[in-house]
Design a protein around this motif. Structure first.
Motif, PDB file in Angstrom:
ATOM      1  N   LEU A   1       0.826  -1.203   0.000  1.00 25.20           N
ATOM      2  CA  LEU A   1       0.000   0.000   0.000  1.00 25.20           C
ATOM      3  C   LEU A   1       0.862   1.255   0.000  1.00 25.20           C
ATOM      4  O   LEU A   1       0.611   2.210  -0.725  1.00 25.20           O
ATOM      5  N   PHE A   2       1.893   1.234   0.831  1.00 29.09           N
ATOM      6  CA  PHE A   2       2.798   2.384   0.920  1.00 29.09           C
ATOM      7  C   PHE A   2       4.097   1.944   1.570  1.00 29.09           C
ATOM      8  O   PHE A   2       4.091   1.171   2.528  1.00 29.09           O
ATOM      9  N   SER A   3       5.208   2.434   1.061  1.00 32.23           N
ATOM     10  CA  SER A   3       6.511   2.138   1.635  1.00 32.23           C
ATOM     11  C   SER A   3       7.318   3.419   1.713  1.00 32.23           C
ATOM     12  O   SER A   3       7.637   4.035   0.689  1.00 32.23           O
ATOM     13  N   GLY A   4       7.613   3.838   2.936  1.00 30.96           N
ATOM     14  CA  GLY A   4       8.354   5.075   3.133  1.00 30.96           C
ATOM     15  C   GLY A   4       9.414   4.925   4.210  1.00 30.96           C
ATOM     16  O   GLY A   4       9.631   3.830   4.739  1.00 30.96           O
ATOM     17  N   ALA A   5      10.059   6.003   4.538  1.00 32.40           N
ATOM     18  CA  ALA A   5      11.136   5.966   5.524  1.00 32.40           C
ATOM     19  C   ALA A   5      10.622   5.652   6.920  1.00 32.40           C
ATOM     20  O   ALA A   5      11.329   5.050   7.734  1.00 32.40           O
ATOM     21  N   VAL A   6       9.380   6.044   7.204  1.00 31.65           N
ATOM     22  CA  VAL A   6       8.831   5.884   8.552  1.00 31.65           C
ATOM     23  C   VAL A   6       7.788   4.772   8.627  1.00 31.65           C
ATOM     24  O   VAL A   6       7.731   4.032   9.607  1.00 31.65           O
ATOM     25  N   ARG A   7       6.966   4.647   7.567  1.00 38.20           N
ATOM     26  CA  ARG A   7       5.879   3.679   7.606  1.00 38.20           C
ATOM     27  C   ARG A   7       5.930   2.740   6.409  1.00 38.20           C
ATOM     28  O   ARG A   7       6.363   3.116   5.320  1.00 38.20           O
ATOM     29  N   SER A   8       5.467   1.517   6.635  1.00 36.96           N
ATOM     30  CA  SER A   8       5.324   0.529   5.574  1.00 36.96           C
ATOM     31  C   SER A   8       3.983  -0.163   5.764  1.00 36.96           C
ATOM     32  O   SER A   8       3.735  -0.774   6.804  1.00 36.96           O
ATOM     33  N   LEU A   9       3.097  -0.045   4.758  1.00 42.82           N
ATOM     34  CA  LEU A   9       1.748  -0.580   4.869  1.00 42.82           C
ATOM     35  C   LEU A   9       1.416  -1.488   3.690  1.00 42.82           C
ATOM     36  O   LEU A   9       1.977  -1.343   2.604  1.00 42.82           O
ATOM     37  N   SER A  10       0.496  -2.402   3.931  1.00 34.48           N
ATOM     38  CA  SER A  10       0.051  -3.301   2.878  1.00 34.48           C
ATOM     39  C   SER A  10      -1.467  -3.412   2.907  1.00 34.48           C
ATOM     40  O   SER A  10      -2.116  -3.095   3.904  1.00 34.48           O
ATOM     41  N   LEU A  11      -2.012  -3.866   1.778  1.00 35.85           N
ATOM     42  CA  LEU A  11      -3.450  -4.053   1.635  1.00 35.85           C
ATOM     43  C   LEU A  11      -3.702  -5.507   1.270  1.00 35.85           C
ATOM     44  O   LEU A  11      -3.068  -6.034   0.347  1.00 35.85           O
ATOM     45  N   GLY A  12      -4.584  -6.166   2.005  1.00 34.97           N
ATOM     46  CA  GLY A  12      -4.834  -7.583   1.756  1.00 34.97           C
ATOM     47  C   GLY A  12      -6.307  -7.905   1.647  1.00 34.97           C
ATOM     48  O   GLY A  12      -7.160  -7.201   2.204  1.00 34.97           O
ATOM     49  N   LEU A  13      -6.602  -8.969   0.901  1.00 33.00           N
ATOM     50  CA  LEU A  13      -7.978  -9.419   0.731  1.00 33.00           C
ATOM     51  C   LEU A  13      -8.029 -10.935   0.842  1.00 33.00           C
ATOM     52  O   LEU A  13      -7.291 -11.643   0.158  1.00 33.00           O
ATOM     53  N   SER A  14      -8.870 -11.436   1.728  1.00 32.04           N
ATOM     54  CA  SER A  14      -9.067 -12.876   1.905  1.00 32.04           C
ATOM     55  C   SER A  14     -10.375 -13.281   1.242  1.00 32.04           C
ATOM     56  O   SER A  14     -11.418 -12.678   1.510  1.00 32.04           O
ATOM     57  N   ILE A  15     -10.309 -14.309   0.388  1.00 29.33           N
ATOM     58  CA  ILE A  15     -11.479 -14.727  -0.372  1.00 29.33           C
ATOM     59  C   ILE A  15     -11.683 -16.243  -0.267  1.00 29.33           C
ATOM     60  O   ILE A  15     -10.774 -16.989   0.104  1.00 29.33           O
ATOM     61  N   ASN A  16     -12.896 -16.667  -0.597  1.00 28.15           N
ATOM     62  CA  ASN A  16     -13.264 -18.075  -0.546  1.00 28.15           C
ATOM     63  C   ASN A  16     -12.728 -18.801  -1.774  1.00 28.15           C
ATOM     64  O   ASN A  16     -12.949 -18.372  -2.910  1.00 28.15           O
ATOM     65  N   ASP A  17     -12.038 -19.916  -1.567  1.00 28.04           N
ATOM     66  CA  ASP A  17     -11.459 -20.681  -2.674  1.00 28.04           C
ATOM     67  C   ASP A  17     -12.505 -21.193  -3.654  1.00 28.04           C
ATOM     68  O   ASP A  17     -12.212 -21.405  -4.833  1.00 28.04           O
ATOM     69  N   ASP A  18     -13.727 -21.419  -3.167  1.00 26.97           N
ATOM     70  CA  ASP A  18     -14.764 -21.948  -4.042  1.00 26.97           C
ATOM     71  C   ASP A  18     -15.236 -20.922  -5.069  1.00 26.97           C
ATOM     72  O   ASP A  18     -15.808 -21.278  -6.104  1.00 26.97           O
ATOM     73  N   GLU A  19     -14.988 -19.634  -4.787  1.00 22.32           N
ATOM     74  CA  GLU A  19     -15.455 -18.581  -5.684  1.00 22.32           C
ATOM     75  C   GLU A  19     -14.334 -17.959  -6.507  1.00 22.32           C
ATOM     76  O   GLU A  19     -14.546 -17.536  -7.643  1.00 22.32           O
ATOM     77  N   TYR A  20     -13.127 -17.899  -5.935  1.00 22.82           N
ATOM     78  CA  TYR A  20     -12.010 -17.284  -6.639  1.00 22.82           C
ATOM     79  C   TYR A  20     -10.812 -18.229  -6.633  1.00 22.82           C
ATOM     80  O   TYR A  20     -10.279 -18.565  -5.589  1.00 22.82           O
ATOM     81  N   TYR A  21     -10.427 -18.623  -7.813  1.00 23.74           N
ATOM     82  CA  TYR A  21      -9.334 -19.584  -7.938  1.00 23.74           C
ATOM     83  C   TYR A  21      -8.662 -19.376  -9.288  1.00 23.74           C
ATOM     84  O   TYR A  21      -9.209 -18.756 -10.214  1.00 23.74           O
ATOM     85  N   GLY A  22      -7.445 -19.868  -9.414  1.00 22.62           N
ATOM     86  CA  GLY A  22      -6.719 -19.820 -10.681  1.00 22.62           C
ATOM     87  C   GLY A  22      -6.620 -18.421 -11.256  1.00 22.62           C
ATOM     88  O   GLY A  22      -6.253 -17.466 -10.569  1.00 22.62           O
ATOM     89  N   ASP A  23      -6.986 -18.281 -12.533  1.00 20.39           N
ATOM     90  CA  ASP A  23      -6.841 -17.012 -13.245  1.00 20.39           C
ATOM     91  C   ASP A  23      -7.739 -15.915 -12.697  1.00 20.39           C
ATOM     92  O   ASP A  23      -7.464 -14.725 -12.911  1.00 20.39           O
ATOM     93  N   LYS A  24      -8.811 -16.284 -12.019  1.00 20.56           N
ATOM     94  CA  LYS A  24      -9.738 -15.266 -11.519  1.00 20.56           C
ATOM     95  C   LYS A  24      -9.068 -14.329 -10.520  1.00 20.56           C
ATOM     96  O   LYS A  24      -9.464 -13.169 -10.405  1.00 20.56           O
ATOM     97  N   ILE A  25      -8.074 -14.828  -9.813  1.00 18.86           N
ATOM     98  CA  ILE A  25      -7.364 -13.971  -8.864  1.00 18.86           C
ATOM     99  C   ILE A  25      -6.639 -12.867  -9.612  1.00 18.86           C
ATOM    100  O   ILE A  25      -6.666 -11.697  -9.215  1.00 18.86           O
ATOM    101  N   GLU A  26      -5.992 -13.217 -10.713  1.00 19.78           N
ATOM    102  CA  GLU A  26      -5.221 -12.227 -11.477  1.00 19.78           C
ATOM    103  C   GLU A  26      -6.104 -11.352 -12.359  1.00 19.78           C
ATOM    104  O   GLU A  26      -5.812 -10.173 -12.553  1.00 19.78           O
TER     105      GLU A  26
END
Length: 215
Positions: free
Chosen positions: A167-192
């Motif tokens: 999400l952001f990488s700087g001298a003071v802070r480093s942040l990320s953005l994540g999403l957890s999804i159900n394997d039955d709905e999103y798999y393989g190419d659908k993730i990309e």
């Protein structure tokens, strides 16, 4: 006792309560690797300031620590608008969305949103704002990644996959953005093809709302 060392030991002691309330002096001493008398002295100081309490032989944190916790949350820069944006992402993919910030060798969840369909899993996983995730998590692995790259962690026992981007990488802070999804709905190419483009669009939106970088 050196003042700096005392503060370090006191903070280490407070972190022991991540495992839950009702811990004995012996358990706490073992966790921080300090003699009983040293831990008892620290606990007594925290008790006098109202941050811990003793019931029988068990020690627990008090709600007074929430004052510090809420102040810390206010300093993360997560506003209602950002929380709403994160909720939109969670609802779009019927999953859970998180913003994490790097603290030493962990990533701390500073914002979290869950879709209605995730409510049952929330009770099982028990993740919330303030939870610490290890280096093997997707949220941690995504920290400081180049813009085009992403991380992934799979949890077959829960049929869940988590995808993370920086999400952001700087001298003071480093942040990320994540999403957890159900394997039955999103798999393989659908993730990309579906998930990652939406995640990157949301990253730009959250950056603007948090006034991070030049976005």
């Amino acid at each position: 006792m050196n003042d700096n060392r005392s503060v370090q030991r006191c903070l280490a002691l407070l972190r022991c309560f991540r495992r839950g309330p009702g811990q004995s002096l012996t358990e706490l001493s073992k966790s921080v690797g300090l003699h009983h008398s040293t831990v008892l002295r620290l606990l007594s100081t925290l008790q006098s300031e109202g941050y811990v309490r003793k019931e029988g032989m068990q020690w627990s944190l008090t709600p007074q620590l929430l004052e510090i916790g809420f102040a810390a949350l206010a300093n993360t820069g997560v506003s209602d608008l950002i929380q709403s944006s994160l909720q939109g992402l969670a609802d779009q993919f019927s999953g859970s969305a998180n913003i994490g910030e790097k603290i030493k060798d962990e990533v701390i969840i500073i914002a979290r949103a869950n879709s209605v369909s995730e409510l049952r899993k929330i009770l099982i996983v028990n993740l919330r704002v303030g939870s610490a995730l290890p280096p093997e998590s997707a949220l941690y692995s995504a920290l400081d990644l180049p813009e085009a790259e992403w991380s992934i962690a799979k949890y077959p026992d829960r049929k869940v996959t988590t995808v993370g981007i920086s999400l952001f990488s700087g001298a003071v802070r480093s942040l990320s953005l994540g999403l957890s999804i159900n394997d039955d709905e999103y798999y393989g190419d659908k993730i990309e093809t579906e998930l990652l483009p939406a995640l990157r669009v949301k990253r730009d939106e959250i950056r603007r709302l948090m006034r991070l970088g030049d976005v």
